[in-house]
Scaffold this active site. Structure first.
Site, PDB file in Angstrom:
ATOM      1  N   ASP A 176       1.658  24.223 -29.549  1.00  0.00           N
ATOM      2  CA  ASP A 176       0.500  23.767 -30.294  1.00  0.00           C
ATOM      3  C   ASP A 176       0.870  22.416 -30.914  1.00  0.00           C
ATOM      4  O   ASP A 176       2.047  22.042 -30.959  1.00  0.00           O
ATOM      5  CB  ASP A 176       0.153  24.794 -31.371  1.00  0.00           C
ATOM      6  CG  ASP A 176      -0.988  24.346 -32.249  1.00  0.00           C
ATOM      7  OD1 ASP A 176      -2.036  23.949 -31.710  1.00  0.00           O
ATOM      8  OD2 ASP A 176      -0.829  24.370 -33.481  1.00  0.00           O
ATOM      9  N   ASP A 229       1.367  27.948 -34.733  1.00  0.00           N
ATOM     10  CA  ASP A 229       1.391  28.212 -36.169  1.00  0.00           C
ATOM     11  C   ASP A 229       0.246  29.079 -36.669  1.00  0.00           C
ATOM     12  O   ASP A 229       0.227  29.441 -37.846  1.00  0.00           O
ATOM     13  CB  ASP A 229       1.353  26.889 -36.942  1.00  0.00           C
ATOM     14  CG  ASP A 229      -0.004  26.200 -36.838  1.00  0.00           C
ATOM     15  OD1 ASP A 229      -0.461  25.974 -35.703  1.00  0.00           O
ATOM     16  OD2 ASP A 229      -0.608  25.902 -37.886  1.00  0.00           O
ATOM     17  N   ASP A 284      -1.167  20.389 -34.006  1.00  0.00           N
ATOM     18  CA  ASP A 284      -1.356  20.311 -35.461  1.00  0.00           C
ATOM     19  C   ASP A 284      -0.741  21.528 -36.144  1.00  0.00           C
ATOM     20  O   ASP A 284      -1.060  22.669 -35.806  1.00  0.00           O
ATOM     21  CB  ASP A 284      -2.846  20.262 -35.800  1.00  0.00           C
ATOM     22  CG  ASP A 284      -3.558  19.071 -35.184  1.00  0.00           C
ATOM     23  OD1 ASP A 284      -4.146  18.293 -35.946  1.00  0.00           O
ATOM     24  OD2 ASP A 284      -3.534  18.923 -33.948  1.00  0.00           O
TER      25      ASP A 284
END
Length: 223
Positions: free
Chosen positions: A12, A172, A14
């Site tokens: 991922d 995240d 961001d």
């Protein structure tokens, strides 16, 4: 020590590789300013940064007086115009990110970015941070007609990398973890990102507090 066998490592963006919250926060407050709303603190929107511009704007409007009567398509355009012009003013790689990527690439792992960020924003950000060349593939939230947590986004990204070895996701938040679980691949979660709920509740295969810890958890498949 727990180790995961994988050839293809999907990241991922961001909240995992890059702390983009400061620039997304600035774009949010710019958008609010255009409609005479007061600015919001970064903590009001930090955990919404992985859910797109409209969700950021909606959260900011709710925080500053309500969402009724606003044209979200127009506000989204204002947000994206500002953000695209200021995409890497304060955004920065998380600690050890660059060293980790170089270590994995040098060891023979195939690396990709699988983000819900529009591809037209993801690629310029990676280029400005000088890490775009480290990835064999980059897909965004508009690369297909589906995006995380739809497992096809993760599966299609893995297919863009050479070889047929196993894949692993690093992320995240819930789109990463739920998408990887639906795709039946292991997922390692970072605990410093933008998750909107306790990361443990999503039951990733492993949780790390630093990208420096990632290489020791991975091994290439044997021939």
């Amino acid at each position: 020590m727990t180790q995961f066998t994988a050839q293809k490592i999907l990241f991922d963006l961001d909240g995992t590789l890059v702390d983009t919250a400061p620039d997304l926060h600035a774009a949010t407050n710019h958008t609010l300013q255009t409609i005479d709303r007061p600015p919001v603190p970064i903590d009001a929107v930090r955990h919404m940064t992985g859910f797109g511009a409209v969700k950021l704007i909606e959260t900011a409007l709710e925080t500053t007086g309500g969402i009724e009567g606003y044209d979200f398509a127009k506000l989204r355009d204002v947000f994206l115009e500002y953000y695209s012009e200021n995409i890497c003013v304060h955004s920065a790689l998380y600690p050890y990110c660059l060293d980790m990527l170089k270590q994995l690439g040098g060891a023979g792992f195939q690396l990709a970015v699988c983000t819900n960020k529009p591809i037209g924003l993801a690629v310029p950000l990676l280029e400005k941070l000088e890490i775009y060349s480290l990835f064999g593939a980059v897909t965004g939230g508009d690369s297909y007609s589906f995006k995380k947590p739809d497992p096809r986004h993760i599966q299609k990204t893995a297919e863009l990398l050479p070889g047929h070895g196993p894949a692993l996701m690093v992320g995240d938040a819930s789109p990463d973890i739920l998408g990887a679980q639906a795709a039946s691949i292991p997922v390692i979660a970072v605990d410093y990102g933008y998750a909107d709920q306790p990361i443990e509740a999503l039951k990733p295969n492993h949780i790390i507090g630093s990208l420096a810890d990632l290489p020791a958890l991975l091994r290439l498949p044997t021939a």
